[in-house]
Design an enzyme around this catalytic site. Structure first.
Site, short mmCIF file in Angstrom:
data_model
loop_
_atom_site.label_atom_id
_atom_site.label_comp_id
_atom_site.label_asym_id
_atom_site.label_seq_id
_atom_site.Cartn_x
_atom_site.Cartn_y
_atom_site.Cartn_z
N GLU A 1 -1.20 -5.83 5.39
CA GLU A 1 -2.11 -4.74 5.77
C GLU A 1 -3.24 -5.33 6.61
OE1 GLU A 1 -3.54 -2.15 2.52
OE2 GLU A 1 -5.51 -2.28 3.41
N CYS B 1 -7.29 -5.75 0.39
CA CYS B 1 -5.86 -5.96 0.09
C CYS B 1 -5.17 -6.60 1.28
CB CYS B 1 -5.20 -4.63 -0.26
SG CYS B 1 -5.65 -4.08 -1.91
N ARG C 1 -1.23 3.95 4.89
CA ARG C 1 -1.84 2.84 5.65
C ARG C 1 -1.24 2.73 7.06
NH1 ARG C 1 -4.57 3.24 1.67
NH2 ARG C 1 -5.47 1.55 0.43
N1 EPU Z 1 -1.80 -4.45 -11.08
C1 EPU Z 1 -1.39 -5.56 -11.78
N2 EPU Z 1 -1.79 -6.78 -11.34
C2 EPU Z 1 -2.56 -6.95 -10.25
C3 EPU Z 1 -2.97 -5.82 -9.53
C4 EPU Z 1 -2.58 -4.57 -9.96
O1 EPU Z 1 -0.69 -5.45 -12.79
O2 EPU Z 1 -2.88 -8.10 -9.92
C5 EPU Z 1 -1.38 -3.12 -11.55
C6 EPU Z 1 -2.55 -2.37 -12.18
O3 EPU Z 1 -2.74 -2.70 -13.52
C7 EPU Z 1 -2.14 -0.93 -11.98
C8 EPU Z 1 -1.39 -0.95 -10.64
O4 EPU Z 1 -0.98 -2.31 -10.47
O5 EPU Z 1 -1.24 -0.55 -12.98
C9 EPU Z 1 -2.23 -0.46 -9.49
O6 EPU Z 1 -3.35 -1.32 -9.34
P1 EPU Z 1 -4.74 -0.82 -8.69
O7 EPU Z 1 -5.23 0.40 -9.37
O8 EPU Z 1 -5.63 -2.00 -8.64
O9 EPU Z 1 -4.33 -0.33 -7.26
P2 EPU Z 1 -3.49 -1.02 -6.11
O10 EPU Z 1 -2.27 -0.19 -5.86
O11 EPU Z 1 -3.25 -2.46 -6.35
C10 EPU Z 1 -4.56 0.37 -4.18
C11 EPU Z 1 -5.06 0.10 -2.79
C12 EPU Z 1 -6.51 -0.37 -2.82
C13 EPU Z 1 -7.37 0.66 -3.52
C14 EPU Z 1 -6.82 0.85 -4.93
C15 EPU Z 1 -7.57 1.91 -5.71
C16 EPU Z 1 -3.28 -0.66 -1.34
C17 EPU Z 1 -2.62 -1.84 -0.71
N3 EPU Z 1 -4.27 -0.94 -2.16
O12 EPU Z 1 -4.47 -0.87 -4.86
O13 EPU Z 1 -6.93 -0.46 -1.47
O14 EPU Z 1 -8.73 0.23 -3.56
O15 EPU Z 1 -5.44 1.26 -4.86
O16 EPU Z 1 -7.26 3.16 -5.23
O17 EPU Z 1 -2.89 0.46 -1.07
C18 EPU Z 1 -7.09 -1.91 0.43
O18 EPU Z 1 -6.31 -1.14 1.00
O19 EPU Z 1 -7.62 -2.89 1.02
C19 EPU Z 1 -7.40 -1.67 -0.98
C20 EPU Z 1 -8.07 -2.56 -1.70
#
Ligand code: EPU
Length: 350
Positions: free
Chosen positions: A343, A248, A175
């Site tokens: 972000e 996010c 990012r």
């Molecule tokens: N999780 C939780 N609770 C939550 C959210 C997530 O326990 O409230 C856990 C999930 O269960 C999973 C892990 O955290 O084990 C990762 O969660 P998720 O797959 O939702 O991905 P993320 O890391 O929270 C990132 C990106 C998203 C992107 C998704 C899918 C960032 C900041 N976020 O989210 O990007 O859509 O992966 O690839 O890097 C964005 O940048 O605006 C964005 C939404």
């Protein structure tokens, strides 16, 4: 010395397409933001540069944006000119795609697949425009802009020169990019993709397993070249897409040394294995561990579905978003010993 009002009159005479006092809430996915004193929709890269040049010339504050999907605009609005990049050129030549910054990212992803290309499927899960995606090195399910971009065309603000930057020159990180540190107007890029017909099956497997290991995705099997319906379903299952938000709010937390997790370990029984493996903690998970899901200030609420999404529950104000961001950061820092970083981009009174 000209007053702002005099400068505005001059700007309008030189850029005739100006709209005055345009509510930015209309142009952000958060549905938040006061008026832009002037607003210009630039439908070509030349028009985009011209709108910026005139603002520079007259010393009027300006801000260029694309889709408004990761943007928080102040309730007071912006006393200057907001320029929307709506240059949407898109040309495919064999495995290379020339795409202008105002192109909608989801549409670009769909068009590449329609043309028999693979590599950019992940982008169907990314709101906003290509310019915004290039600026923030947007990513989804293990794919990132930096994996597909061969070069970026930009207008460098410090000397007013149009330049072409190689992928390496864009200094992409998680990012992060050069564009966050040195002001440029992003005009477009070339994506280098692969014709689905030329990939041997075994290479596909290898590429996917490498990419999967970098992804924190909770939905096993989703990789950057997964079919659209899988990517879209996975996002819908884990993110509150039916409500207004700015995507996010925070970056996920990268750590280099496990000692950075000492305080967290005192508070949390188990840190998910996938996060330890890639040395990246999901900000949404951290917000949840700090007990901040569902927290509300005014009409802004941390989503119960995903802790990194803040929702506009009706008439949210930017001021309340900022207060909620501070509250969440403070709780995550004090309880878990981790400093979250925004972000989301701010546009405030100049
Ligand atoms: N999780 C939780 N609770 C939550 C959210 C997530 O326990 O409230 C856990 C999930 O269960 C999973 C892990 O955290 O084990 C990762 O969660 P998720 O797959 O939702 O991905 P993320 O890391 O929270 C990132 C990106 C998203 C992107 C998704 C899918 C960032 C900041 N976020 O989210 O990007 O859509 O992966 O690839 O890097 C964005 O940048 O605006 C964005 C939404």
């Amino acid at each position: 010395m000209k007053t702002l009002e005099q400068k505005i009159v001059e700007y309008k005479s030189r850029v005739p397409s100006v709209i005055e006092n345009e509510p930015m809430a209309k142009h952000t996915s958060f549905r938040i933001g006061g008026p832009a004193r002037m607003y210009v929709v630039a439908v070509s890269s030349d028009a985009l540069i011209e709108a910026v040049r005139v603002a520079q010339d007259l010393e009027i504050p300006f801000y260029v944006f694309g889709g408004g999907s990761n943007l928080l605009v102040a309730d007071e609005g912006f006393e200057g000119v907001v320029i929307q990049a709506a240059n949407r050129g898109f040309v495919i030549e064999h495995d290379r795609v020339q795409v202008e910054s105002g192109m909608i990212t989801v549409l670009a992803a769909r068009k590449t697949v329609d043309a028999g290309l693979t590599g950019f499927e992940w982008a169907v899960g990314v709101p906003g425009t290509i310019g915004g995606a290039l600026y923030g090195n947007a990513g989804c399910y293990g794919g990132e802009m930096k994996d597909n971009v061969s070069f970026v065309d930009a207008y460098r603000l410090k000397d007013g020169v149009r330049i072409r930057l190689s992928n390496a020159e864009c200094q992409y990180g998680y990012r992060d990019s050069l564009f966050k540190r040195e002001p440029h107007v992003i005009l477009g890029c070339e994506l280098k993709l692969i014709h689905s017909s030329v990939i041997p099956a075994e290479d596909f497997g290898e590429r996917h397993s490498a990419e999967l290991s970098r992804s924190l995705s909770r939905t096993a099997g989703i990789h950057p070249t997964a079919p659209f319906d899988q990517i879209l379903r996975a996002r819908k299952e884990s993110q509150p897409l039916d409500q207004s938000s700015a995507g996010c709010v925070f970056k996920n937390f990268d750590f280099t040394d496990e000692s950075q997790l000492d305080i967290l370990r005192r508070y949390v029984n188990q840190i998910p294995e996938a996060m330890l493996r890639v040395k990246r903690l999901s900000a949404g998970w951290l917000v949840e561990q700090a007990g901040m899901k569902g927290q509300r200030i005014g009409d802004v609420q941390v989503s119960d579905k995903h802790g990194n999404f803040f929702l506009n529950r009706g008439h949210a104000r930017a001021q309340d978003v900022i207060a909620l961001i501070s509250l969440v950061k403070m709780n995550v820092r004090d309880k878990l010993g981790i400093e979250l970083q925004e972000e989301v981009q701010y546009l405030s009174l100049s």
